[in-house]
Scaffold this active site. Structure first.
Site, PDB file in Angstrom:
ATOM      1  N   VAL A  60      -1.913  47.360 -32.959  1.00  0.00           N
ATOM      2  CA  VAL A  60      -0.722  47.229 -34.050  1.00  0.00           C
ATOM      3  C   VAL A  60      -0.758  46.275 -33.588  1.00  0.00           C
ATOM      4  CG1 VAL A  60       0.934  47.315 -35.584  1.00  0.00           C
ATOM      5  CG2 VAL A  60      -0.503  49.156 -34.457  1.00  0.00           C
TER       6      VAL A  60
ATOM      7  N   PRO B  55       2.044  48.820 -24.775  1.00  0.00           N
ATOM      8  CA  PRO B  55       2.967  47.685 -24.718  1.00  0.00           C
ATOM      9  C   PRO B  55       3.457  48.186 -26.018  1.00  0.00           C
ATOM     10  CG  PRO B  55       0.827  47.001 -25.069  1.00  0.00           C
ATOM     11  CD  PRO B  55       0.225  48.571 -24.942  1.00  0.00           C
TER      12      PRO B  55
ATOM     13  N   ASP C 181       2.576  50.207 -30.320  1.00  0.00           N
ATOM     14  CA  ASP C 181       1.643  49.753 -29.668  1.00  0.00           C
ATOM     15  C   ASP C 181       0.813  48.564 -29.885  1.00  0.00           C
ATOM     16  OD1 ASP C 181      -0.501  49.605 -27.898  1.00  0.00           O
ATOM     17  OD2 ASP C 181      -0.919  52.332 -27.533  1.00  0.00           O
ATOM     18  N   HIS C 182       0.852  47.536 -29.368  1.00  0.00           N
ATOM     19  CA  HIS C 182       0.938  46.379 -29.691  1.00  0.00           C
ATOM     20  C   HIS C 182      -0.592  46.394 -28.782  1.00  0.00           C
ATOM     21  CE1 HIS C 182       1.157  42.584 -31.391  1.00  0.00           C
ATOM     22  NE2 HIS C 182       2.089  41.817 -30.235  1.00  0.00           N
ATOM     23  N   ARG C 183      -1.854  47.102 -28.712  1.00  0.00           N
ATOM     24  CA  ARG C 183      -3.012  46.690 -28.120  1.00  0.00           C
ATOM     25  C   ARG C 183      -3.987  47.012 -29.355  1.00  0.00           C
ATOM     26  NH1 ARG C 183      -2.945  52.029 -23.513  1.00  0.00           N
ATOM     27  NH2 ARG C 183      -1.709  52.526 -25.423  1.00  0.00           N
TER      28      ARG C 183
END
Length: 500
Positions: free
Chosen positions: A474, A294, A470-472
């Site tokens: 960060v 994501p 990567d929003h998983r």
């Protein structure tokens, strides 16, 4: 091994090796030799392009080139013979099966009657030899893996106890260099192309547990998807099949009636370019990254006037003489400083273990546009380099990429990437993560713009930075802090000292 004359017997066939990590094919870009040319052990005979890079292939023995099996521009599977070289010494029985018409192809102990009894059509050229049952392609490029079933030798032919020593040595060396030798358990590495390996890793699927549907034993994307939840998907299909069958038939018949006209293309108005090699691998990797991780992208516009002044000063510094000093060097250093202050951004996502893997080293990737497509080689342990060392590494990386000589090893193991779109006059963009990394920094064009400086509007050197992450692993706070720190260093370069 000594150099041979053209009259010497013994034909050796060199097969396409796996020059990457589990690759199954490569394109022959250029031949450096032609039939009749003399070659020596270690001489480069051709250049090939895999899905990762262009690589030069050396020949492992001395002799005279007799045949080039494929022309330039041909994509060849790993394990196929690409060149035949005549070398010194009598041919072995294994070589005799590939060169039945050559004099001396049968070993010395064979009698004249035995030679006469072996029909010529019994031998199949190596390039066209059908795959024997119980054998499968291997990735080290030296033929197929032997099964427990042995082929019965021809009458009168002497069979050696093992393969020729030079061939065994070459095979062992090639396997060791490529890292694809047999495992401790003696099992072969599963065959799959890089995008399929990436998909399996993202979905947490062990390739060793998959039974490939491809007759050549190559695992496909469909095989990986089928292995994720086979039981869950199989259950509802069986009862629904009889009900839906009648309804499907008319739908399938309609397209068949409508496909009579075959579309034609005006070659004077269109050009079709095959997507292969690096471009195909890049396309697959970017699609996989975009739809797996994501992405979040943040932007900041910053006054880099002081950084540009520092660049000019460093060009005159004796410690930097002979090195390439440009804004990218200081941008790279600014990112390394930001990572040192916020190390959690230097990480990767382990789908199988459902873990965040924090890296205590920085392999800094630099996206490079080349005639063969986008390459992202990286500077190993960039975090430990001084500014002159970083400048030297950047210069070597860019020069090698432009020449198309970047090795597969140089593109593996990256942890964070910089892409400089500013060299094309672009202000900014939303970069896609390099697979396996948590962040990528895009640098826009540096331009003179009106800027409020010390209470007055003045022309200043300004650029826009974009950080995708990567929003998983960060979150918005961490990503914002990293981007803000990079901007702060470029606005006030003295922070390279105070924050280091």
């Amino acid at each position: 091994m000594t150099t041979m004359t053209e009259n010497a017997s013994g034909l050796r066939e060199f097969k396409m090796p796996d020059v990457g990590e589990g690759l199954t094919e490569a394109e022959i870009l250029k031949w450096y030799v032609q039939p009749g040319d003399q070659v020596t052990d270690g001489q480069v005979v051709c250049e090939v392009e895999t899905a990762k890079a262009a690589v030069e292939l050396p020949i492992p023995y001395d002799g005279v080139v007799r045949e080039l099996r494929f022309p330039e521009g041909t994509t060849v599977d790993v394990g196929q013979v690409i060149i035949a070289v005549e070398v010194a010494g009598a041919a072995t029985p294994a070589e005799a099966s590939a060169t039945a018409a050559a004099p001396g192809a049968v070993s010395a102990p064979a009698t004249a009657s035995a030679q006469a009894s072996a029909p010529a059509q019994e031998t199949v050229p190596a390039a066209e030899e059908p795959k024997a049952e119980g054998r499968k392609p291997v990735l080290v490029g030296y033929g197929v893996a032997e099964s427990s079933t042995k082929r019965r030798p021809r009458k009168g032919a002497e069979v050696p106890a093992q393969a020729p020593e030079p061939l065994l040595a070459a095979t062992a060396i090639q396997a060791e260099l490529n890292g694809h030798g047999p495992s401790a358990a003696g099992t072969a590495r599963p065959l799959a192309k890089p995008p399929v390996r990436k998909l399996a890793k993202d979905l947490g699927v062990d390739l060793a547990t998959i039974v490939p549907s491809d007759p050549d034993g190559i695992i496909t994307r469909e095989d990986v998807h089928a292995a994720v939840a086979p039981a869950a998907t199989a259950a509802p299909v069986a009862p629904e099949a009889p009900v839906s069958q009648p309804a499907v038939q008319p739908v399938q018949a309609a397209p068949a009636q409508a496909t009579a006209p075959v579309p034609s293309y005006d070659t004077a108005r269109e050009t079709r370019v095959p997507v292969k090699g690096v471009r195909r691998a890049t396309a697959a990797a970017m699609v996989g990254s975009a739809f797996t991780a994501p992405h979040v992208t943040e932007f900041v516009t910053v006054d880099v006037t002081r950084t540009m002044k520092l660049v000019e000063e460093l060009k005159q510094d004796k410690e930097m003489q002979g090195l390439r000093v440009n804004p990218l060097l200081l941008i790279a250093k600014a990112l390394l400083v930001a990572i040192k202050r916020h190390p959690d951004v230097n990480a990767s996502w382990d789908e199988a273990g459902q873990e965040i893997v924090l890296k205590h080293y920085v392999n800094l990737g630099i996206a490079a546009a080349t005639p063969r497509g986008l390459l992202v080689p990286n500077i190993k342990d960039a975090h430990a380099k001084t500014l002159p060392q970083l400048a030297e590494s950047l210069g070597e990386l860019v020069a090698t990429a432009r020449e198309g000589k970047t090795s597969p090893a140089a593109m593996q193991g990256g942890t964070v990437t910089i892409t400089n779109v500013g060299v094309f006059g672009v202000d900014t963009g939303t970069p896609i993560l390099n697979p396996g990394e948590a962040a990528i920094l895009a640098v826009g064009a540096i331009k003179l713009q009106p800027w409020v400086h010390k209470g007055k509007v003045k022309p200043r050197q300004v650029t826009t930075l974009a950080l995708s992450f990567d929003h998983r692993l960060v979150d918005g706070e961490l990503g914002s802090k990293v981007l803000a720190d990079v901007a702060a260093v470029l606005e006030q370069p003295k922070r390279l000292i105070t924050w280091s």
